[in-house]
Design a protein around this motif. Structure first.
Motif, PDB file in Angstrom:
ATOM      1  N   LEU A  72       0.838  -1.201   0.000  1.00  0.00           N
ATOM      2  CA  LEU A  72       0.000   0.000   0.000  1.00  0.00           C
ATOM      3  C   LEU A  72       0.874   1.253   0.000  1.00  0.00           C
ATOM      4  O   LEU A  72       1.371   1.707   1.033  1.00  0.00           O
ATOM      5  N   ILE A 119      -5.788   4.939  -0.731  1.00  0.00           N
ATOM      6  CA  ILE A 119      -6.039   3.963   0.331  1.00  0.00           C
ATOM      7  C   ILE A 119      -6.846   4.540   1.482  1.00  0.00           C
ATOM      8  O   ILE A 119      -7.367   3.792   2.312  1.00  0.00           O
ATOM      9  N   LEU A 124      -9.761  -1.501  -0.215  1.00  0.00           N
ATOM     10  CA  LEU A 124      -8.465  -2.127  -0.441  1.00  0.00           C
ATOM     11  C   LEU A 124      -8.641  -3.540  -0.983  1.00  0.00           C
ATOM     12  O   LEU A 124      -9.634  -4.205  -0.695  1.00  0.00           O
TER      13      LEU A 124
END
Length: 227
Positions: A72, A119, A124
């Protein structure tokens, strides 16, 4: 009078994180090399990335069956590319669309995916382990709080943050952008208020002290309760 008030509001309103990070790459605020996309020394200095890659390889290799990893804030993927082969599936995420396009063109593997996502706002991808390497340090507390709720869906979360050396006040707020909390003698600690991430186990995997008293880069593994 009304016009002046509107101007003040516009000046005080921070840029969206997406725009701020696009500017980082457009203006090469983290430095430059031969590529149009460079995620800074923290993604390229051997003394910083080689120990990180080593401990991540050890962790990912410890499972009998390979696990799905979500990176991420993958940046220019100079680090992530070394970890793909140790995962069942490696899903790399970043907020900058042109950067993701660049990565798709330059890094290919059967088990590798790239996604352009914010994010803090978007859902996600599903996975077993989330990697969040020197990402949270750049964004506001409000955005981190929304991300923490999503991280609770992973069994493992590995967070890397640039922190002051010694005692410091955690989680002082900032405006999202290229800067970090180090100038405020602060850094991100997800276990402290206002984030209060609930974990089953916490283990420090790595701490790299930077030269000239410029702080320490700490990588921590969190094993979460899955409800």
């Amino acid at each position: 009078m009304n016009d002046n008030k509107n101007q003040v509001k516009k000046i005080k309103k921070p840029w969206p994180t997406k725009k701020a990070m696009e500017q980082v790459y457009e203006m090469k605020l983290w430095g430059d090399d031969t590529s149009n996309f460079y995620s800074g020394a923290g993604s390229h200095q051997p003394g910083i990335i080689n120990p990180y890659i080593a401990v991540l390889k050890t962790f990912l290799s410890s499972f009998k069956s390979k696990i799905t990893v979500c990176d991420l804030g993958c940046g220019d993927f100079n680090v992530g590319k070394e970890l793909v082969q140790f995962s069942k599936k490696f899903i790399a995420v970043d907020i900058v669309a042109d950067l993701i396009k660049h990565n798709k063109e330059n890094f290919k593997a059967e088990n590798l995916e790239f996604h352009c996502l914010d994010i803090s706002k978007d859902n996600l991808p599903d996975g077993d382990c989330a990697l969040v390497r020197q990402v949270l340090q750049h964004i506001s507390n409000a955005e981190i709080k929304t991300i923490v709720k999503k991280l609770e869906n992973f069994k493992y979360v590995i967070v890397t943050e640039h922190l002051p050396i010694g005692n410091f006040t955690p989680n002082k707020d900032i405006i999202s952008g290229q800067g970090i909390r180090l100038k405020k003698q602060s850094g991100v600690n997800l276990l402290e208020s206002p984030f209060n991430l609930k974990v089953k186990e916490e283990k420090q995997l790595l701490a790299i002290n930077l030269k000239e008293n410029k702080g320490v880069i700490v990588t921590t593994l969190y094993e979460l309760h899955i409800y």
